[in-house]
Design a protein around this motif. Structure first.
Motif, short mmCIF file in Angstrom:
data_model
loop_
_atom_site.label_atom_id
_atom_site.label_comp_id
_atom_site.label_asym_id
_atom_site.label_seq_id
_atom_site.Cartn_x
_atom_site.Cartn_y
_atom_site.Cartn_z
N MET A 293 0.84 -1.17 0.00
CA MET A 293 0.00 0.00 0.00
C MET A 293 0.89 1.24 0.00
O MET A 293 1.79 1.35 0.81
N LYS A 294 0.59 2.13 -0.91
CA LYS A 294 1.41 3.30 -1.12
C LYS A 294 0.72 4.55 -0.56
O LYS A 294 -0.50 4.68 -0.62
N VAL B 265 -3.79 6.49 1.98
CA VAL B 265 -3.40 5.15 1.61
C VAL B 265 -4.62 4.51 0.98
O VAL B 265 -5.73 4.64 1.50
N LYS B 266 -4.39 3.85 -0.16
CA LYS B 266 -5.47 3.17 -0.85
C LYS B 266 -5.26 1.66 -0.80
O LYS B 266 -4.12 1.19 -0.75
N ASN B 267 -6.37 0.94 -0.85
CA ASN B 267 -6.35 -0.51 -0.95
C ASN B 267 -7.33 -0.88 -2.05
O ASN B 267 -8.52 -0.56 -1.93
N GLU B 268 -6.84 -1.50 -3.09
CA GLU B 268 -7.66 -1.88 -4.24
C GLU B 268 -8.47 -0.70 -4.76
O GLU B 268 -9.65 -0.81 -5.07
N GLY B 269 -7.84 0.48 -4.81
CA GLY B 269 -8.47 1.67 -5.37
C GLY B 269 -9.28 2.51 -4.41
O GLY B 269 -9.65 3.63 -4.72
N GLY C 53 -7.41 5.23 4.56
CA GLY C 53 -6.96 6.08 5.64
C GLY C 53 -6.32 7.34 5.08
O GLY C 53 -5.86 7.34 3.94
N PHE C 54 -6.32 8.41 5.90
CA PHE C 54 -5.68 9.65 5.44
C PHE C 54 -5.15 10.43 6.63
O PHE C 54 -5.56 10.22 7.77
N ILE C 55 -4.21 11.32 6.31
CA ILE C 55 -3.60 12.18 7.32
C ILE C 55 -3.51 13.59 6.76
O ILE C 55 -3.32 13.77 5.55
N GLY C 56 -3.70 14.56 7.63
CA GLY C 56 -3.57 15.96 7.26
C GLY C 56 -2.59 16.65 8.19
O GLY C 56 -2.70 16.52 9.41
N VAL C 57 -1.62 17.38 7.62
CA VAL C 57 -0.58 18.04 8.39
C VAL C 57 -0.50 19.51 7.99
O VAL C 57 -0.58 19.85 6.81
N ALA C 58 -0.34 20.38 9.00
CA ALA C 58 -0.12 21.81 8.77
C ALA C 58 0.83 22.31 9.84
O ALA C 58 0.65 22.01 11.03
N ASP C 59 1.85 23.04 9.44
CA ASP C 59 2.81 23.63 10.38
C ASP C 59 3.35 22.61 11.39
O ASP C 59 3.33 22.85 12.59
N SER C 60 3.78 21.48 10.90
CA SER C 60 4.36 20.38 11.68
C SER C 60 3.38 19.75 12.67
O SER C 60 3.78 18.99 13.54
N PRO D 28 -12.71 1.87 9.74
CA PRO D 28 -12.73 0.99 10.92
C PRO D 28 -12.19 -0.42 10.66
O PRO D 28 -11.48 -0.96 11.51
N ASP D 29 -12.48 -1.00 9.51
CA ASP D 29 -12.00 -2.37 9.26
C ASP D 29 -10.51 -2.44 8.97
O ASP D 29 -9.95 -3.52 8.84
N PHE D 30 -9.83 -1.28 8.90
CA PHE D 30 -8.38 -1.27 8.69
C PHE D 30 -7.62 -0.74 9.91
O PHE D 30 -6.39 -0.65 9.88
N ILE D 31 -8.34 -0.39 10.98
CA ILE D 31 -7.67 0.06 12.20
C ILE D 31 -6.88 -1.11 12.78
O ILE D 31 -7.36 -2.23 12.83
N GLY D 32 -5.64 -0.84 13.17
CA GLY D 32 -4.79 -1.87 13.76
C GLY D 32 -4.05 -2.71 12.73
O GLY D 32 -3.43 -3.71 13.09
N LYS D 33 -4.09 -2.30 11.46
CA LYS D 33 -3.44 -3.09 10.40
C LYS D 33 -2.26 -2.37 9.76
O LYS D 33 -1.85 -2.71 8.66
N GLY D 34 -1.74 -1.35 10.43
CA GLY D 34 -0.53 -0.67 9.95
C GLY D 34 -0.75 0.56 9.09
O GLY D 34 0.21 1.23 8.74
N VAL D 35 -2.00 0.89 8.78
CA VAL D 35 -2.28 2.06 7.93
C VAL D 35 -1.93 3.35 8.66
O VAL D 35 -1.28 4.24 8.11
N GLY D 36 -2.36 3.46 9.92
CA GLY D 36 -2.04 4.65 10.71
C GLY D 36 -0.55 4.83 10.88
O GLY D 36 -0.03 5.93 10.73
#
Length: 150
Positions: free
Chosen positions: A1-2, A54-58, A62-69, A78-86
Motif C-alpha cells: 500500500m502506497k 493510503v489506498k487498498n484496491e483503489g 486512511g488519510f492524514i492531514g498536516v499543517a505547520d508540523s 474501521p475495518d483497517f484500524i490496527g493493520k498498519g495504515v495509521g
C-alpha cells in the motif's frame, strides 16, 4: 500500500472515511457535533492541510492531514484500524512532512496510546477542543532529537 497525495477530487471519499472512523472511535462525540463538524471538515479543514492517503484496491482506507508540523487529522476506515495504515501515514508525516505535534481527544485513550507508541509524549492539556466544546485535548510532541522511525 502506497502513500499518495490527496487532491480535492478525493474529498468526498475522505469525508466518508472520516465519518466512519469518527463513529467507530469517538463514542464520546454526540451526533449533533458530528453533523456540525462534517461540513466544516469538507469545506474548510481539508483545504487547510497537506493531505495524504493510503489506498487498498483503489479505495481510500486512511488519510492524514498536516499543517505547520502539526498532525491535524488522522482517520482510518474501521475495518483497517490496527493493520498498519495509521503507522504508515504517521511515518510519512514525520519523515516527509516534518510532523512533530498532535492534539488528541482525551476521551480517545486508544489514539493516545497509538501516538505514544509512535514516539509522541504528552506536553500539555486543554479543557476545550478547537471548536470550544468541552472535549479536552491532550497536546503531544515528538522530540526531534529522536531517531527516525522506519
Amino acid at each position: 500500500m502506497k502513500t499518495i497525495k490527496v487532491t480535492n477530487n478525493h474529498y468526498q471519499e475522505l469525508i466518508e472515511v472520516w465519518e466512519a472512523s469518527v463513529r467507530a472511535t469517538h463514542d464520546f462525540l454526540p451526533e449533533k457535533n458530528i453533523n456540525e463538524l462534517k461540513p466544516l471538515i469538507f469545506d474548510q479543514y481539508f483545504a487547510a492541510v497537506e493531505l495524504y492517503c493510503v489506498k487498498n484496491e483503489g479505495d481510500i482506507i486512511g488519510f492524514i492531514g498536516v499543517a505547520d508540523s502539526n498532525i491535524e487529522m488522522l482517520f482510518i476506515r474501521p475495518d483497517f484500524i490496527g493493520k498498519g495504515v495509521g503507522k504508515q501515514l504517521i511515518l510519512h508525516a514525520i519523515n516527509e512532512l516534518g510532523a512533530s505535534k498532535v492534539d488528541v481527544n482525551e476521551q480517545n485513550p486508544k489514539a493516545i496510546g497509538f501516538y505514544k507508541k509512535m514516539g509522541f509524549e504528552k506536553v500539555g492539556r486543554s479543557e476545550l477542543d478547537g471548536q470550544g466544546n468541552p472535549f479536552p485535548l491532550i497536546h503531544m510532541m515528538r522530540q526531534s532529537s529522536s531517531a527516525q522511525l522506519v
